[in-house]
Design an enzyme around this catalytic site. Structure first.
Site, mmCIF file in Angstrom:
data_model
loop_
_atom_site.group_PDB
_atom_site.id
_atom_site.type_symbol
_atom_site.label_atom_id
_atom_site.label_comp_id
_atom_site.label_asym_id
_atom_site.label_seq_id
_atom_site.Cartn_x
_atom_site.Cartn_y
_atom_site.Cartn_z
ATOM 1 N N LEU A 17 48.678 21.159 30.513
ATOM 2 C CA LEU A 17 49.399 22.431 30.585
ATOM 3 C C LEU A 17 49.656 22.803 32.041
ATOM 4 C CD1 LEU A 17 50.578 24.967 29.304
ATOM 5 C CD2 LEU A 17 48.308 25.975 29.328
ATOM 6 N N LYS A 111 40.609 40.853 34.628
ATOM 7 C CA LYS A 111 39.657 40.078 33.831
ATOM 8 C C LYS A 111 39.708 40.452 32.356
ATOM 9 C CE LYS A 111 37.166 37.994 37.059
ATOM 10 N NZ LYS A 111 36.579 36.703 37.197
ATOM 11 N N ILE A 433 36.701 37.084 56.240
ATOM 12 C CA ILE A 433 35.746 37.013 55.128
ATOM 13 C C ILE A 433 35.107 35.636 55.016
ATOM 14 C CG2 ILE A 433 35.494 37.384 52.635
ATOM 15 C CD1 ILE A 433 36.031 39.893 54.369
ATOM 16 N N GLY A 434 35.686 34.644 55.657
ATOM 17 C CA GLY A 434 34.984 33.370 55.680
ATOM 18 C C GLY A 434 35.865 32.146 55.663
ATOM 19 N N GLU A 486 34.579 27.500 56.343
ATOM 20 C CA GLU A 486 34.259 26.977 54.991
ATOM 21 C C GLU A 486 35.085 25.748 54.604
ATOM 22 O OE1 GLU A 486 33.996 30.118 52.002
ATOM 23 O OE2 GLU A 486 33.264 31.552 53.483
ATOM 24 N N GLU A 607 31.740 42.222 37.863
ATOM 25 C CA GLU A 607 32.200 41.719 36.574
ATOM 26 C C GLU A 607 31.049 41.322 35.668
ATOM 27 O OE1 GLU A 607 34.471 38.509 38.318
ATOM 28 O OE2 GLU A 607 33.323 37.121 37.089
ATOM 29 N N HIS A 643 30.196 40.739 50.769
ATOM 30 C CA HIS A 643 31.627 40.865 50.486
ATOM 31 C C HIS A 643 31.819 40.894 48.975
ATOM 32 C CE1 HIS A 643 35.848 40.177 50.161
ATOM 33 N NE2 HIS A 643 35.626 39.086 49.456
ATOM 34 N N HIS A 692 45.904 37.677 49.132
ATOM 35 C CA HIS A 692 46.506 36.983 47.990
ATOM 36 C C HIS A 692 48.026 36.945 48.092
ATOM 37 C CE1 HIS A 692 42.583 36.826 46.233
ATOM 38 N NE2 HIS A 692 42.450 38.110 46.421
HETATM 39 N N1 GLN Z 1 33.541 33.698 51.706
HETATM 40 C C1 GLN Z 1 34.447 33.428 50.626
HETATM 41 C C2 GLN Z 1 35.797 33.062 51.192
HETATM 42 O O1 GLN Z 1 36.121 33.530 52.256
HETATM 43 C C3 GLN Z 1 34.596 34.618 49.729
HETATM 44 C C4 GLN Z 1 35.469 34.328 48.548
HETATM 45 C C5 GLN Z 1 35.549 35.439 47.554
HETATM 46 O O2 GLN Z 1 35.161 36.538 47.784
HETATM 47 N N2 GLN Z 1 36.066 35.176 46.423
HETATM 48 O O3 GLN Z 1 36.562 32.325 50.583
HETATM 49 ZN ZN ZN Z 2 36.750 38.087 48.111
#
Ligand code: GLN
Ligand code: ZN
Length: 767
Positions: A17, A111, A433-434, A486, A607, A643, A692
């Site tokens: 799919l 969700k 955030i990373g 990361e 969640e 986070h 996003h």
């Molecule tokens: N540290 C992760 C990143 O930066 C956090 C991802 C997340 O919160 N979903 O991708």
């Molecule tokens: Zn996040």
């Protein structure tokens, strides 16, 4: 007694799919090719379920993107920004609703109950006319029929559909909407009856929620209107017990009720007492959400009770819920440890279990059935006594957790002062955030390393170059707390799961997350233990490259728990504590290696909230305890960040405060960039860059958001950061966006932070 399935994974054995939809999106395939592939996939799914021996197969449980979206399309509930007269939608229009179009924002995605599946939120606009605008359920029923399969079409029930949607300002109230929606379902039922369907399944998972009386009345209203019609309606509630909604459900004029007896086995007795004579009961005896082989003895006990009271004719055997949340077929996991795979059942195997249960309960206790039951029992018992399931050292450590281990040495204000000295930072400190972009070469290098085509040393050298480049970039644009990027992580859960004892990753255990996107949750099967450091080496390497503080980043205990298939023989709290202790050790190592800032990500904290209000306090107690157990072992001078994302957190602020982190960064794009003011117990980093979206915000946009944030909280407690990790973005977007963010930060500092820059006010005024 018959066996029935409520829904089957849509994505296909090889994620067909996903690839079909992506080929259509990229223009490689036309609409006909897409539909041909989808038809093949549907046929393969029916064949597989029939092969397992299931008698009543579902149809219309397939979707090209999402079944809630399909329901909106079918009932004509299409927002006006997407409508073009009364023309039927083509595939491109359909996907535009999910992904947006040039002129129109997509439907919101959120969700689906407490699962990891995401649905598209229907919008009800003022004056929206419901009408039977599509016949997908009829077409798919006939498609199955002509292939020789008698199916039970699955529909999202009208009340859950309405309750899951959002009413736009000025839209009618729910009651009026329900009154106009019911006839559309009525027409559809008539068409299905004419096509030869004798049952339909109405999914009403909202019956597992706390309902207000006006919401309950919707059920009465909608179902009374559908009552007299053929086909017979099987009302399916799942993910939770019916509890106080049991009477309501049993009172509706439907032909049968499905009960999730895995979430709530205790509801069988009251249900038997409440259902009217003649009503069919569908017994959800096999766990449709988790991967463990069923306890067939226990299931048989429940089944026999139902048999005794109801007789065989009125009983159906089913999984607890649709099998959407399970990987498809265990037979594809060739690489899995053989013993472990003996403990598991994926979607196909769940159906085999149902068939076995039905045969066992059917009376003919043949030698073969007895043998298979014994084998199932043996494998379950083997799991119970396997050494990995119970490691005394770990059990002792969990038993020895003292409350003091969950408390930082000093309260936040004192820590704050110590950290200001230990970690020199400007006012409005900026960080990310990373993760940084996972580029094509990076994925290729990882795949090559996994396949053994390049050596470990070569792969690591590649990662070091990526990290160094990321560090230099962050220094150049002026970020204050840096990250290593990361790059070594495929996925924030899988990476840790692969390196902790007690977890097993799967090779192809894909589960749909939304549309064509799938995730591969690892299996947490045993006691969790950290044998060696996990993220330490990369964090230490990154820190060695720069004088600025580097933030060590770990996935938190609740997220590791929530995004895995978790063992069902220990309370979740105890598993969370095991995970927390493993992370606590990792954090201690990071601290000793000189990392002064450590972030523990908990995107799944919210969640995990149970569906029912009454269960939430208990969850939050142990969830907060687990987070604090993981993080509270550090010195006051070490700064703990967390986070959290993927949810609107405005009602969640007290919980965030209870985590006792020093800095909390959150996603704000989803709550329309509304910066709720948290308490005074921590600093706060509301995301000002929507990670996003491919858009590159201008400096002025960042400035405006910083200004807005400064209205909600004082500069001393405000951090500047994106919404979330940047792994799905491209460097071409990330570089200019973060540069603009930093320009805006410098402007804001110049305006706001005289004191913090230690420029005496009189000098600053004359400057
Ligand atoms: N540290 C992760 C990143 O930066 C956090 C991802 C997340 O919160 N979903 O991708
Ligand atoms: Zn996040």
């Amino acid at each position: 007694m018959i066996t029935a399935n409520l829904g089957f994974p849509r994505i296909g054995l090889q994620r067909e799919l996903k690839f079909a939809v992506e080929r259509f999106w990229s223009g490689k395939w036309n609409e006909r090719q897409l539909h041909d592939a989808a038809r093949e996939l549907r046929l393969a799914r029916w064949r597989l379920q029939a092969e397992a021996g299931i008698q009543l197969l579902p149809s219309n449980d397939f979707s090209l993107f999402d079944h809630v979206l399909d329901t909106a399309v079918m009932t004509g509930a299409i927002p006006s920004r997407f409508r073009r007269g009364d023309q039927p939608l083509n595939a491109a229009d359909y996907f535009a609703l999910a992904r947006g179009a040039l002129h129109a924002a997509p439907l919101q995605m959120t969700k689906w109950f407490d699962t990891n599946y995401h649905y598209l939120v229907p919008e009800f606009e003022p004056g929206m006319e419901f009408r039977l605008a599509g016949d997908k359920p009829v077409r798919e029923f006939l498609e199955a029929k002509s292939a020789g399969f008698q199916t039970r079409p699955v529909l999202l029930g009208p009340v859950s559909f309405l309750l899951l949607g959002q009413r736009r300002p000025g839209a009618e109230n729910l009651r009026a909407l329900a009154e106009r929606l019911s006839p559309v379902y009525g027409q559809l039922l008539a068409r299905l009856a004419a096509a030869g369907a004798d049952w339909v399944q109405f999914d009403e998972p909202c019956l597992g929620l706390d309902l207000e009386s006006a919401q309950r009345e919707l059920y009465e209203l909608a179902y009374t209107r559908l009552a007299a019609r053929a086909p017979k309606i099987m009302l399916a509630a799942y993910y939770a017990g019916l509890r106080d909604n049991l009477r309501l459900a049993c009172g509706l004029p439907v032909a049968g009720i499905h009960l999730d007896l895995v979430s709530d086995p205790g509801q069988l007795q009251p249900a038997i007492r409440s259902v009217p004579a003649g009503m069919h009961l569908s017994l959800g005896l096999v766990d449709g959400r988790n991967v463990w082989r069923a306890d067939l003895d226990r299931a048989l006990d429940l089944l026999r009770v139902a048999q005794w009271y109801c007789g065989d004719e009125r009983l159906q055997l089913a999984p607890s819920c649709p099998l959407l949340h399970l990987p498809l077929d265990l037979r594809r996991e060739a690489a899995l440890d053989l013993r472990l795979s003996g403990w598991l059942a994926f979607a196909f195997q769940k159906l085999e279990e149902l068939v076995l249960l039905a045969r066992a309960a059917g009376g003919k206790n043949s030698f073969e059935i007895a043998g298979r039951l014994a084998e199932a029992r043996r494998l379950r018992n083997q799991r119970q006594i396997a050494p990995e399931m119970r490691k005394n050292s770990i059990r002792a450590r969990v038993a020895g957790i003292r409350p003091a281990m969950r408390r930082r040495a000093s309260p936040y204000p004192a820590r704050r002062a110590l950290q200001a000295k230990a970690i020199p930072l400007p006012c409005l400190p900026a960080t990310t955030i990373g993760s940084f972009p996972q580029t094509r070469p990076l994925r290729a290098a990882r795949a090559a390393w996994r396949a053994g085509r390049i050596s470990q040393a070569k792969y690591e050298a590649f990662l070091r170059r990526e990290i160094e480049r990321a560090i230099r970039f962050q220094e150049a644009i002026g970020l204050d707390v840096l990250v290593h990027g990361e790059f070594e992580r495929n996925d924030m859960v899988e990476y840790f799961a692969e390196r902790l004892e007690g977890f097993a990753p799967t090779a192809s255990g894909w589960v749909q997350s939304f549309g064509p996107c799938c995730v591969k949750p690892p299996i947490l099967f045993g006691d969790v233990e950290r044998r060696r450091p996990i993220a330490l080496a990369w964090a230490r390497f990154a820190q060695s490259l720069t004088a600025k503080p580097v933030k060590g980043i770990l996935t938190g205990p609740l997220t590791l728990l929530r995004w895995s298939f978790v063992r069902d023989d220990l309370p979740a709290a105890e598993i969370a504590f095991q995970l927390a202790l493993a992370l606590r050790d990792e954090i201690a190592d990071l601290e000793s290696a000189g990392l002064r800032v450590i972030q523990v990500d908990e995107p799944a904290l919210r969640e995990g909230l149970p569906l029912r209000q009454a269960d939430r306090a208990a969850y939050l107690t142990w969830a907060v305890a687990a987070f604090r157990l993981a993080t509270a072992g550090v010195r006051d001078q070490t700064q703990i960040h967390t986070h959290i994302c993927y949810s609107d957190l405005r009602d969640f602020l007290p919980v965030l405060a209870a985590l006792d982190a020093d800095v909390i960064s959150v996603e704000t794009a989803r709550s329309g960039m509304q910066f709720a003011a948290p308490g005074k117990q921590s600093a706060w980093g509301p995301g000002i860059y929507d990670s996003h979206s491919p858009r590159v915000p201008a400096v002025a946009q960042f400035r405006a958001l910083i200004r807005q944030a400064l209205h909600a909280l004082p500069a001393e407690r405000l951090w500047i950061n994106p919404d979330c990790g940047l792994k799905t973005r491209r460097w071409q977007e990330v570089r200019p966006a973060l540069r603009n963010m930093m320009r805006a930060v410098r402007q804001a500092r110049a305006e706001r932070c005289r004191a913090a820059l230690r420029i005496p006010a009189n000098l600053a005024a004359s400057a």
